[in-house]
Design an enzyme around this catalytic site. Structure first.
Site, PDB file in Angstrom:
ATOM      1  N   CYS A 114       0.828  -1.210   0.000  1.00 58.42           N
ATOM      2  CA  CYS A 114       0.000   0.000   0.000  1.00 58.42           C
ATOM      3  C   CYS A 114       0.867   1.266   0.000  1.00 58.42           C
ATOM      4  CB  CYS A 114      -0.993  -0.033   1.158  1.00 58.42           C
ATOM      5  SG  CYS A 114      -2.396   1.085   0.924  1.00 58.42           S
ATOM      6  N   HIS A 222      -3.604  -5.450   0.474  1.00 62.53           N
ATOM      7  CA  HIS A 222      -3.083  -5.809   1.796  1.00 62.53           C
ATOM      8  C   HIS A 222      -3.041  -7.325   1.982  1.00 62.53           C
ATOM      9  CE1 HIS A 222      -2.883  -1.829   3.831  1.00 62.53           C
ATOM     10  NE2 HIS A 222      -3.726  -1.518   2.865  1.00 62.53           N
ATOM     11  N   GLU A 224      -1.165  -8.884   3.928  1.00 63.61           N
ATOM     12  CA  GLU A 224      -0.846  -9.212   5.327  1.00 63.61           C
ATOM     13  C   GLU A 224      -2.093  -9.524   6.145  1.00 63.61           C
ATOM     14  OE1 GLU A 224      -2.369  -5.151   5.898  1.00 63.61           O
ATOM     15  OE2 GLU A 224      -1.188  -6.116   4.318  1.00 63.61           O
TER      16      GLU A 224
END
Length: 254
Positions: A114, A222, A224
């Site tokens: 990001c 994202h 993660e």
């Protein structure tokens, strides 16, 4: 599990916030957990490490550089625009851009998420859209802050993988997949050192990599978030950690 110190050491850049009147540097657990789950050992990097002597002392210790997302935005003057950025974090800009330059020069693996992708774009001579929502030809890429966090991170739109890049090697045979979307800015132009790895349906760049580098990948979404639950996210993060292990092994042979 083996010796934890046998794991590659991954430097994760922190973000500056004000907490109860005190300047504070923080890291969201989801980034640390993603590195740990993929097999790396994360170490938080405060902004003071941008000081050249400290940075030069740090770099030989790192096996990878991880640039997480953040609510803050890159300062506009760093990519040739005028005006202020109300959600700025100058200390993070300084450290991240220094780490990217060193990572490219020293061929240290880099994974950028990001804001991290946007830093990678700026550090290599590219520019950003400051407000994607002002571009009617583009999708709405921001999250809905009124939704629960889990819904904000739910898949939002498809991306199309560009063949011949890092992602197509990590996820062979997968030409399109769905990603979450929680960003108000994005890559506008790329410098010659970057290649496009993936685009959204509206044409916006969703992933980039550094040309002629073992592993320097940035993604706008994202991975993660609950990374162990999504095969595509696991493959990206494990690919990064594999590159970090290889870099560590190469250092040991010098």
């Amino acid at each position: 599990m083996g010796n934890i110190f046998d794991k590659p050491l991954i430097g994760v850049v922190m973000c500056r916030n004000r907490l109860k009147g005190h300047q504070t540097q923080t890291l969201q657990e989801k980034y640390l957990n993603a590195v740990l789950t993929a097999g790396g050992l994360p170490i938080a990097l405060p902004h003071a490490l941008a000081e050249p002597d400290l940075l030069n002392a740090l770099l030989p210790k790192l096996d990878g550089i991880f640039l997480p997302g953040s609510p803050s935005n890159v300062q506009p003057h760093l990519y040739g625009e005028n005006g202020d950025e109300p959600d700025a974090d100058p200390g993070r800009d300084e450290l991240s851009l220094a780490l990217i330059a060193a990572g490219i020069e020293r061929r240290i693996p880099i994974f950028a998420i990001c804001r991290g992708l946007q830093e990678l774009v700026v550090a290599t001579g590219g520019t950003l859209y400051r407000r994607l929502c002002d571009c009617p030809e583009l999708l709405e890429h921001r999250e809905d802050p009124e939704l629960p966090v889990a819904e904000q991170y739910a898949p939002s739109h498809e991306v199309q993988v560009q063949q011949g890049g890092v992602i197509s090697q990590l996820i062979p045979g997968c030409n399109t997949f769905w990603v979450n979307s929680l960003h108000g800015q994005g890559a506008k132009t790329l410098g010659p050192g970057l290649r496009v790895e993936a685009r959204a349906q509206d044409g916006l760049v969703e992933a980039v990599s550094v040309r002629d580098h073992p592993f320097a990948l940035g993604v706008q979404w994202h991975p993660e978030w609950n990374s162990s639950e999504y095969a595509l996210s696991r493959l990206l993060l494990e690919g990064f950690i594999t590159a970090c292990r290889s870099y560590h092994a190469e250092k040991q042979q010098l």
